[in-house]
Motif scaffolding. Structure first.
Motif, PDB file in Angstrom:
ATOM      1  N   GLN B 215       0.811  -1.221   0.000  1.00  0.00           N
ATOM      2  CA  GLN B 215       0.000   0.000   0.000  1.00  0.00           C
ATOM      3  C   GLN B 215       0.846   1.275   0.000  1.00  0.00           C
ATOM      4  O   GLN B 215       0.335   2.354  -0.309  1.00  0.00           O
ATOM      5  N   GLY B 219       0.448   0.356  -4.463  1.00  0.00           N
ATOM      6  CA  GLY B 219      -0.887  -0.205  -4.287  1.00  0.00           C
ATOM      7  C   GLY B 219      -1.834   0.862  -3.746  1.00  0.00           C
ATOM      8  O   GLY B 219      -1.425   1.650  -2.894  1.00  0.00           O
ATOM      9  N   LEU B 220      -3.048   0.914  -4.261  1.00  0.00           N
ATOM     10  CA  LEU B 220      -4.093   1.870  -3.858  1.00  0.00           C
ATOM     11  C   LEU B 220      -3.785   3.323  -4.240  1.00  0.00           C
ATOM     12  O   LEU B 220      -4.598   4.205  -4.002  1.00  0.00           O
ATOM     13  N   TRP B 221      -2.624   3.567  -4.771  1.00  0.00           N
ATOM     14  CA  TRP B 221      -2.245   4.950  -5.140  1.00  0.00           C
ATOM     15  C   TRP B 221      -3.256   5.507  -6.151  1.00  0.00           C
ATOM     16  O   TRP B 221      -3.628   4.821  -7.110  1.00  0.00           O
ATOM     17  N   CYS B 222      -3.666   6.753  -5.940  1.00  0.00           N
ATOM     18  CA  CYS B 222      -4.650   7.366  -6.835  1.00  0.00           C
ATOM     19  C   CYS B 222      -4.139   7.436  -8.278  1.00  0.00           C
ATOM     20  O   CYS B 222      -4.927   7.376  -9.216  1.00  0.00           O
ATOM     21  N   GLU B 261       3.254  11.085  -2.927  1.00  0.00           N
ATOM     22  CA  GLU B 261       1.817  10.759  -2.907  1.00  0.00           C
ATOM     23  C   GLU B 261       1.551   9.402  -2.270  1.00  0.00           C
ATOM     24  O   GLU B 261       0.630   9.244  -1.466  1.00  0.00           O
ATOM     25  N   THR B 262       2.333   8.384  -2.642  1.00  0.00           N
ATOM     26  CA  THR B 262       2.058   7.060  -2.065  1.00  0.00           C
ATOM     27  C   THR B 262       2.314   7.081  -0.549  1.00  0.00           C
ATOM     28  O   THR B 262       1.586   6.445   0.211  1.00  0.00           O
ATOM     29  N   SER B 264       2.220   9.826   1.512  1.00  0.00           N
ATOM     30  CA  SER B 264       1.266  10.655   2.271  1.00  0.00           C
ATOM     31  C   SER B 264      -0.102   9.989   2.338  1.00  0.00           C
ATOM     32  O   SER B 264      -0.807  10.094   3.350  1.00  0.00           O
ATOM     33  N   GLU B 265      -0.505   9.276   1.284  1.00  0.00           N
ATOM     34  CA  GLU B 265      -1.785   8.551   1.354  1.00  0.00           C
ATOM     35  C   GLU B 265      -1.744   7.510   2.470  1.00  0.00           C
ATOM     36  O   GLU B 265      -2.700   7.336   3.226  1.00  0.00           O
ATOM     37  N   GLN B 266      -0.626   6.799   2.546  1.00  0.00           N
ATOM     38  CA  GLN B 266      -0.532   5.738   3.559  1.00  0.00           C
ATOM     39  C   GLN B 266      -0.347   6.311   4.965  1.00  0.00           C
ATOM     40  O   GLN B 266      -0.774   5.698   5.935  1.00  0.00           O
ATOM     41  N   LEU B 267       0.257   7.510   5.051  1.00  0.00           N
ATOM     42  CA  LEU B 267       0.455   8.116   6.373  1.00  0.00           C
ATOM     43  C   LEU B 267      -0.883   8.276   7.102  1.00  0.00           C
ATOM     44  O   LEU B 267      -0.978   8.081   8.307  1.00  0.00           O
ATOM     45  N   LEU B 268      -1.931   8.631   6.354  1.00  0.00           N
ATOM     46  CA  LEU B 268      -3.234   8.876   6.998  1.00  0.00           C
ATOM     47  C   LEU B 268      -4.135   7.647   6.974  1.00  0.00           C
ATOM     48  O   LEU B 268      -5.275   7.703   7.447  1.00  0.00           O
ATOM     49  N   TYR B 269      -3.641   6.540   6.440  1.00  0.00           N
ATOM     50  CA  TYR B 269      -4.493   5.355   6.289  1.00  0.00           C
ATOM     51  C   TYR B 269      -4.892   4.767   7.642  1.00  0.00           C
ATOM     52  O   TYR B 269      -4.037   4.466   8.471  1.00  0.00           O
ATOM     53  N   GLU B 270      -6.176   4.626   7.851  1.00  0.00           N
ATOM     54  CA  GLU B 270      -6.723   4.044   9.087  1.00  0.00           C
ATOM     55  C   GLU B 270      -6.188   4.737  10.341  1.00  0.00           C
ATOM     56  O   GLU B 270      -5.858   4.109  11.336  1.00  0.00           O
ATOM     57  N   VAL B 271      -6.138   6.060  10.244  1.00  0.00           N
ATOM     58  CA  VAL B 271      -5.679   6.895  11.351  1.00  0.00           C
ATOM     59  C   VAL B 271      -6.862   7.716  11.851  1.00  0.00           C
ATOM     60  O   VAL B 271      -7.727   8.104  11.067  1.00  0.00           O
TER      61      VAL B 271
END
Lengths: 116, 451
Positions: B215, B219-222, B261-262, B264-271
């Protein structure tokens, strides 16, 4: 310049679950885009957008270091990973849904250029 | 001091089986972590252990370990830290040892971290005033006590560090906070104190970023279309520094992408609150780090700020909550959506006529934005949809009967209905999730290193 009409034009996002709650992290591409998000993408706007999914409340947190806003949508998953009967039990698709939100109000042209 | 490189080759039980091998082979790692336990995995493992006292751990890990043995010979200093132990870390460790012995690696030392399992002590704890209040509903655990199948505290990094200090090459744990799998080898390598809050926070950010594997590497990257060769996605590693800062990357030649981007997206994932990410080790401020592009597929993350850890462990409890089944049919237009809705209603009506009314049912028409019911109001009418009907009930027989009502719709409903070739859908037992907190003082992590 491409037409800028939806949130996906100025931001990217990712969503996931915490039990019966979901979070959506929204990240602006530019500081100008972040300023727009901070002003207009309020917790109330997000709660209204997902109103049919009946979140009990929506809370917004700021993460300015990544030009990000993090939204917690409480009780929005109809039971969550274990109990929900929905196809998306874990809120994986909420970010993709939010990114389709029309930009209201539409950004003025000059600030728009700075958002991309 | 030289940074320590920690890579994560598994983000959940069911993740790509080749990823740990590819990462270990190409990543030049000091430590390989493997994360197997989602919120509800423990309940499944608890039932496996109930049926077989030697079971109850993530068996995938043993296959992975077997395939890793040639690499462990080539890279004698490589350490492995995994929560694959699940409900039975001792059994997992014994079987891991047998594999190592079979591969002439019997000299490797296996550390076992346990003490997270609260079920044997649950009544004693409840009696002494630990209510395990549901964090969401505030209900006391006594309301579902009889139905509880598993109760585990999320342990922190400290017992893993203890195992490493005692010379473990491989550490097998039960329930441990995911980020602690990364915090532990870093704290051990740099000899951090347990009140080095800022450093612990930095390693927690790193652990959070890599715990979901691909991720953070595309993975999941916009902009996933911009990730090269996602089929060959590389799994992530971090180069941790003594100050808690790190860089994050993936093996050279692998697919995917690591960029601002990948990450920073993961930094906030499920937070939740990104300024106060709670783990057993520290309260980490995710808003305190700066991300910088540091080369191709390489991002630098500045040292973080942290606050003292809280006095509680998160406890994850699962209890039986009836049965569920979901079945699908495929429906082609014209008026595919209307036909699907009518078919779903027909199915529920047929059940009602024979006196069967499930406690809950849900009809959804996939293809219309059903993932987010009612949200995408301007979605165009699809030419083809999937009807999905689901029920839940405390009585297994009710759910069983439901599973037999789908096939008849192929001949006794609207035309243009197909997709029923895989037989009746399975009935699955539901384990509901009960999040709670438990006082750290009543949980005693245990560390053992197999000689």
């Amino acid at each position: 310049m491409n037409e800028v009409t939806r949130l996906s034009d100025i931001a990217h996002a990712r969503s996931g679950d915490k039990g019966n709650h979901a979070n959506i992290g929204v990240l602006a591409y530019t500081p100008a885009g972040y300023a727009w998000l901070k002003e207009y993408l309020t917790a109330d706007v997000v709660a209204e957008y997902f109103a049919t999914m009946k979140p009990s409340r929506v809370v917004r947190f700021e993460a300015a270091n990544v030009l990000g806003l993090n939204f917690m949508l409480f009780d929005v998953l109809a039971g969550g990973a274990s109990q929900s009967l929905r196809i998306d039990t874990q809120g994986k698709t909420l970010a993709s849904a939010l990114l389709q939100m029309p930009l209201v109000p539409p950004p003025v042209l000059k600030s728009l250029e700075q958002m991309l | 001091m030289k940074p320590i490189r920690i890579g994560n080759g598994c983000g959940f039980w069911g993740d790509n089986l080749d990823a740990p091998i590819l990462l270990a082979r190409a990543g030049r790692l000091d430590v390989l972590t493997l994360e197997y336990l989602a919120e509800l995995t423990m309940s499944i493992l608890a039932l496996q252990k109930e049926r077989d006292p030697d079971a109850g751990f993530a068996a995938d890990f043993l296959d992975v370990l077997e395939r890793l043995t040639p690499i462990l010979k080539e890279q004698p200093r490589l350490k492995i830290i995994t929560n694959a132990g699940g409900m039975n870390p001792h059994s997992c460790a014994r079987k891991a040892r047998a594999i190592l012995q079979g591969a002439r690696l019997g000299y490797k030392r296996i550390g076992i971290v346990s003490g997270d399992d609260l079920l044997p002590r649950l009544d004693e704890l409840l009696a002494s005033g630990h209510a395990f209040t549901n964090l969401d509903t505030t209900a006391p655990l006594t309301t579902v006590r009889e139905r509880v199948v598993s109760a585990n505290a999320y342990l922190g990094a400290a017992p893993i560090v203890e195992a490493l200090r005692q010379g473990a090459d491989i550490v097998v744990t039960g329930r441990v906070a995911d980020a602690s799998l990364t915090v532990a080898p870093t704290a051990h390598a740099f000899n951090w104190r347990w009140d080095d809050w800022h450093r612990l926070a930095g390693a927690t950010v790193a652990g959070h970023l890599i715990e979901c594997g691909a991720q953070v590497t595309g993975g999941l990257w916009c902009h996933w279309q911009d990730a090269k060769d996602l089929a060959n996605v590389g799994y992530p590693f971090v180069d941790m520094s003594d100050d808690g800062g790190f860089t994050i990357s993936k093996p050279e030649g692998s697919g995917g992408a690591v960029n601002l981007e990948t990450v920073s997206e993961q930094l906030l994932y499920e937070v939740g609150d990104p300024a106060a990410y709670l783990t057993p080790d520290v309260v980490a401020d995710f808003t305190s780090v700066q991300l910088h592009h540091a080369g191709p597929d390489r991002v630098q993350v500045s040292p973080a700020r942290g606050q003292p850890a809280t006095g509680t462990f998160k406890a994850s409890i699962a209890y039986r909550d009836g049965f569920q089944a979901s079945g699908t049919l495929v429906i082609l237009g014209p008026k595919a959506v209307a036909k699907a809705q009518a078919s779903g209603a027909m199915l529920i009506e047929r059940l009602r006529r024979i006196g069967i009314v499930p406690e809950r049912h849900h009809i959804e028409v996939l293809g219309t934005g059903a993932c987010v019911p009612g949200v995408l109001k301007d979605a165009p009418e699809p030419v083809e949809v999937v009807l999905r009907v689901s029920v839940q009930d405390g009585r297994r027989a009710v759910v069983e009967r439901f599973t037999k009502e789908l096939a008849p719709l192929v001949t006794s409903g609207p035309p243009g209905v197909t997709g029923y070739t895989t037989g009746r859908p399975p009935v699955r037992e539901v384990f509901a999730y009960w999040p709670a907190l438990v006082d750290k003082r009543v949980v005693t992590p245990s560390v053992e290193v197999l000689a």
